[in-house]
Design an enzyme around this catalytic site. Structure first.
Site, PDB file in Angstrom:
ATOM      1  CG  ASP A 168      -5.210 -10.184 -11.879  1.00  9.26           C
ATOM      2  OD1 ASP A 168      -5.555 -11.260 -12.387  1.00  9.26           O
ATOM      3  OD2 ASP A 168      -5.937  -9.172 -11.837  1.00  9.26           O
ATOM      4  CG  ASP A 212      -6.635 -10.403  -8.086  1.00 12.14           C
ATOM      5  OD1 ASP A 212      -6.581 -11.434  -8.777  1.00 12.14           O
ATOM      6  OD2 ASP A 212      -6.766  -9.267  -8.560  1.00 12.14           O
ATOM      7  CG  ASP A 214      -7.187  -4.883  -9.908  1.00 10.50           C
ATOM      8  OD1 ASP A 214      -7.112  -6.088 -10.226  1.00 10.50           O
ATOM      9  OD2 ASP A 214      -7.821  -4.038 -10.565  1.00 10.50           O
ATOM     10  CB  CYS A 258      13.312   1.656  28.518  1.00 11.01           C
ATOM     11  SG  CYS A 258      14.479   2.649  29.464  1.00 11.01           S
ATOM     12  CB  CYS A 272      18.053   2.562  26.453  1.00  9.97           C
ATOM     13  SG  CYS A 272      17.705   1.651  27.969  1.00  9.97           S
TER      14      CYS A 272
END
Length: 849
Positions: free
Chosen positions: A439, A640, A636, A15, A12
């Protein structure tokens, strides 16, 4: 140092909180415990702490930690979860076998059922009670796990849900045993009133029912967790176990784990691709839906990259392995999803704080409930009944499962859709952004510029030769476009005598003793180059969305070359979808103002930043943030990376550079920005589910505990029995699990498209036309369909297809696991018995052959 552990024994949220506190006391940098995956990630200084210190701290409070790199841990992960589920099922069956007769004996007379005479009346009271005790014992024994874990946690001052269950069922059992003694005493001394009073307040059935219902709830919870992990496990199982390697002209089947970079691998129709690589011979349509989320097969030929775990639909090809083992795309996806599952969403912090003190508070409320009702004047049995009800109705499980269950289902689902969230925080916060910064090159566009116009007053071929020579040493995409154009025209370039790259502006080079410049308008102005003869041409090209590159000597421009990087097929639709969702879409580019404006206008983008130098992209992000915007940056390239890191959420295109992907919070495996739409929608749906889960978990406990304590009894006469409390507790956890599993039904609202399709559409059409012609010309082709059973996935289809196509006279076979059908194209005669044997040898079943 960062280390991951498997944790055994957690049941639970308390725990989870106990393990977290125990490890934090060691002085670690950070610790993250996940209840659903039963794992823990710890960052610590290995000069001050060791792995054994962490393991021992967890062991001391009643749990078990096993390092993930440990072989035993991997065996535990693969085998023990199945064993635990099987053991829980056995416990559940045994519990019900004894619970049903126990309920018949204890409550049958109230329902008008026949009870044997030796169990009836005052005379049979001890038999009646002792029979219930005997039927309860097996239930207590098979569910001993609750008592071991619960009391160990109590002794170590780390009480958990098992503590509540153990205390409740122990109290009921001990009181029942006490009642047996009182029955014997009453019969011995002829006190029939005492016998009658204790005869109907034994509570053995409550103890057995509590344990059985909690076990039932745990069983369904475990099954739900298994379904939660299913998406990721299915993804892992997509990779084949073996591959066909070509060595010295011969074929050799080897285990995928033994493959090395540089191996040449043969892939036949229907087979899965074992590892990442590059095609060196042949072509095919490849189903990449399992990795990119794109349903339409992608045509690939020599030079194209292929991804592990994708399926070769038709055509054989050879490829060279470039990434193997843990470096493959599939392995990286699995790693990222696993790491995301082990992080916490900010929304879970309140639940974590409450979970840490939940069980002690419930035990205190239970004790207070007992004392108050005794003081008020109620009898011992009434007060005990309500105290036990408080213990067993409270549910820390629902609190603990509310967030991680939803996160785990969502990250598994996102991996199937070609989306990777690196942490739970980005999954939660993505839908909160209001400005999307894209971009241009490689994100909005294909990132493959081509030459469209060449304008010069000198000999055109001579000009192209100069331009390609100047650009030859550059790796910039625009330079590559010019060099490729020259190669297509069979114009041979030379090696420049000198070369200098001027970041963000262009190039300076020397050829045959003459200095040349190639670049943008700023480069020309900085070097006092006369552009008057070509200024109007450049402006006209810019209005068409083309990027002009000036080429000059020391004094004047000698010509212009215009290149254009075309938008991806679905960029405009994706941008429109984002705008319709209420987001501001902004483009950032190094292009000049007019070119950028033409692209912005054509695609319907709200705002643009033009002529931005690579090192200034993160300044644009900061500017937007300073204006009060929450920014999603999508890119990408290497340049960037700073902007991706600075943005509130960074998102990288999967076809981009490793640095960009490392800097991002979210990765789009497919190269389409349509994935942004789907990722935001998934984020919205996930947070909605988490809020529903947390609302239910809090409301359930806020209402359930006072009700169990008898708060309404003075006004309505209502009380809850311990049995109903245990049932309600189990249902609470099951509700949270089932509600989270709804995310598996998430449907992407945007159909992403691959740039490969436009790139290879003509080649694909030629192949299809060739196939059509050959099938029409061959008059002897025959078709038959057979029933094949036990196929469950695309891999099964591939195995059946491969087995049948080895049979003489079979031209092709197509399997459909959903409809249990296989269509076979063959010529001359087909030996149907050989087909049957081939299918059965492959591990599947046929009928009526």
């Amino acid at each position: 140092m960062k280390e991951r552990f498997d944790i055994e024994g957690m049941t639970c949220a308390s725990c989870q909180a106990n393990v977290t506190k125990a490890v934090e006391k060691l002085g670690v940098d950070s610790v993250n415990v996940n209840l659903v995956s039963e794992s823990m990630t710890v960052e610590y200084d290995d000069s001050k702490l060791s792995t054994n210190d962490i393991v021992n701290s967890v062991d001391r409070i009643g749990y078990k930690a096993i390092p993930k790199d440990n072989k035993k841990s991997k065996e535990l992960e693969n085998d023990n979860k199945d064993k635990d589920a099987e053991n829980m099922k056995k416990r559940l069956i045994i519990s019900f076998i004894f619970l049903i007769p126990l309920m018949y004996v204890s409550m049958g007379s109230m329902m008008g059922l026949h009870i044997p005479r030796f169990l009836s009346g005052i005379e049979g009271s001890v038999n009646f009670a002792f029979t219930q005790f005997l039927l309860t014992l097996p239930v207590l024994i098979v569910n001993k796990k609750f008592f071991i874990s619960g009391f160990k946690g109590l002794i170590n001052r780390s009480p958990n849900m098992d503590t509540l269950v153990a205390l409740g069922s122990t109290a009921a059992t001990v009181y029942g045993i006490y009642a047996i003694y009182k029955l014997g005493y009453g019969l011995g001394f002829g006190d029939h009133e005492m016998v009658h009073g204790y005869l109907h307040n034994l509570y053995f059935e409550s103890a057995a029912m509590i344990l059985t219902l909690i076990t039932l709830g745990k069983y369904f919870e475990a099954r739900s967790k298994g379904q939660t992990r299913a998406s990721l496990e299915n993804l892992m199982n997509l990779a084949p176990k073996t591959a066909t390697v070509l060595e010295n002209g011969s074929e050799k089947e080897v285990n995928v784990s033994d493959l090395k970079v540089g191996d040449i691998i043969l892939v036949r129709p229907g087979e899965s691709i074992a590892v990442d690589g590059k095609i060196i011979e042949g072509a095919s349509n490849i189903d990449e839906s399992s990795i990119t989320g794109e349903s339409i097969p992608v045509y690939k030929t020599v030079g194209d990259e292929v991804i592990s775990a994708t399926i070769n639909n038709e055509g054989s090809f050879k490829y060279e392995a470039t990434k193997v083992g843990e470096d493959t795309t599939l392995s990286q996806i699995v790693k990222l999803v696993s790491e995301a599952n082990e992080t916490k969403a900010p929304i879970a912090k309140l639940a974590d704080k409450i979970s840490g003190i939940f069980v002690p508070i419930v035990i205190l409320i239970s004790i207070i409930t007992f004392i108050v009702w005794m003081i008020i004047g109620q009898d011992f049995e009434f007060a005990l009944n309500l105290a036990i009800s408080v213990l067993v109705i409270s549910c820390p499980c629902a609190l603990g499962l509310a967030t991680p269950m939803a996160i785990m289902v969502a990250t598994g689902k996102s991996a199937n859709l070609g989306l990777l969230f690196k942490n739970a925080e980005s999954l939660e916060n993505l839908h909160k952004i209001d400005s999307i910064l894209l971009d241009k090159t490689g994100t909005i566009t294909e990132g493959k510029p081509v030459v469209t116009d060449v304008i010069t007053n000198m000999d055109k071929n001579e000009f192209i030769k100069i331009a390609s020579t100047v650009e030859k040493a550059s790796e910039h995409p625009l330079s590559r476009a010019i060099i490729n154009y020259a190669n297509d025209k069979s114009i041979n370039s030379k090696e420049p005598e000198e070369f200098e790259s001027i970041t963000g502006h262009g190039i300076k080079a020397k050829l045959d003793g003459v200095k040349y410049y190639a670049g943008n308008l700023k480069l020309m102005n900085d070097n006092n180059i006369d552009i008057s003869n070509f200024k109007n041409d450049a402006e006209k090209l810019a209005k068409d969305g083309k990027t002009s590159m000036y080429f000059s000597n020391d004094s004047e421009v000698i010509g212009l070359i215009a290149v254009q990087d075309k938008p991806k097929e679905d960029s405009k639709d994706a941008i429109n979808s984002l705008k319709n969702m209420g987001y501001e879409v902004v483009m950032i580019t190094g292009d000049n103002e007019k070119t950028a404006e033409a692209i912005r206008s054509n695609l319907g983008i709200d705002k643009k930043y033009a002529e931005v130098l690579p090192e200034d992209k993160d300044k644009v992000v900061k500017e937007l943030q300073n204006s009060g915007k929450k920014v999603l940056m999508v890119g990408d390239g290497i340049n960037d990376a700073p902007a991706l890191a600075r943005a509130d959420i960074g998102m990288a295109i999967g076809s981009g550079t490793d640095i960009a992907i490392d800097s991002a919070d979210v990765v789009l495996i497919n190269d389409s920005i349509g994935g942004i739409v789907n990722s935001i929608k998934l984020s919205e749906n996930t947070i909605k589910i988490i809020k529903e889960n947390l609302f239910w978990a809090f409301i359930y406990n806020i209402l359930g505990i006072p009700l169990a304590a008898g708060l309404l009894y003075p006004f309505t006469g209502w009380t809850l029995t311990p049995m109903f409390g245990a049932f309600a507790m189990s249902m609470s956890s099951i509700f949270v699990c089932l509600n989270s599993l709804r995310l598996r039904n998430f449907k992407p609202s945007f159909d992403v498209k691959s740039s490969y399709k436009s790139e290879h559409s003509e080649l694909k059409k030629e192949q299809e036309n060739t196939n059509n012609i050959s099938s029409v010309e061959d008059k002897n082709i025959k078709t038959t369909t057979i029933d094949v059973y036990d196929m469950t996935c695309e891999h099964c289809e591939g195995r059946v297809k491969k087995a049948i196509e080895k049979i003489e006279n079979v031209d092709s076979a197509k399997a459909d696991h959903k409809n249990n059908k296989v269509t076979i194209n063959y010529h001359d005669d087909l030996d149907i018995q050989r087909v049957k044997k081939a299918v059965e040898d492959a591990g599947y079943r046929t009928e009526n052959l």
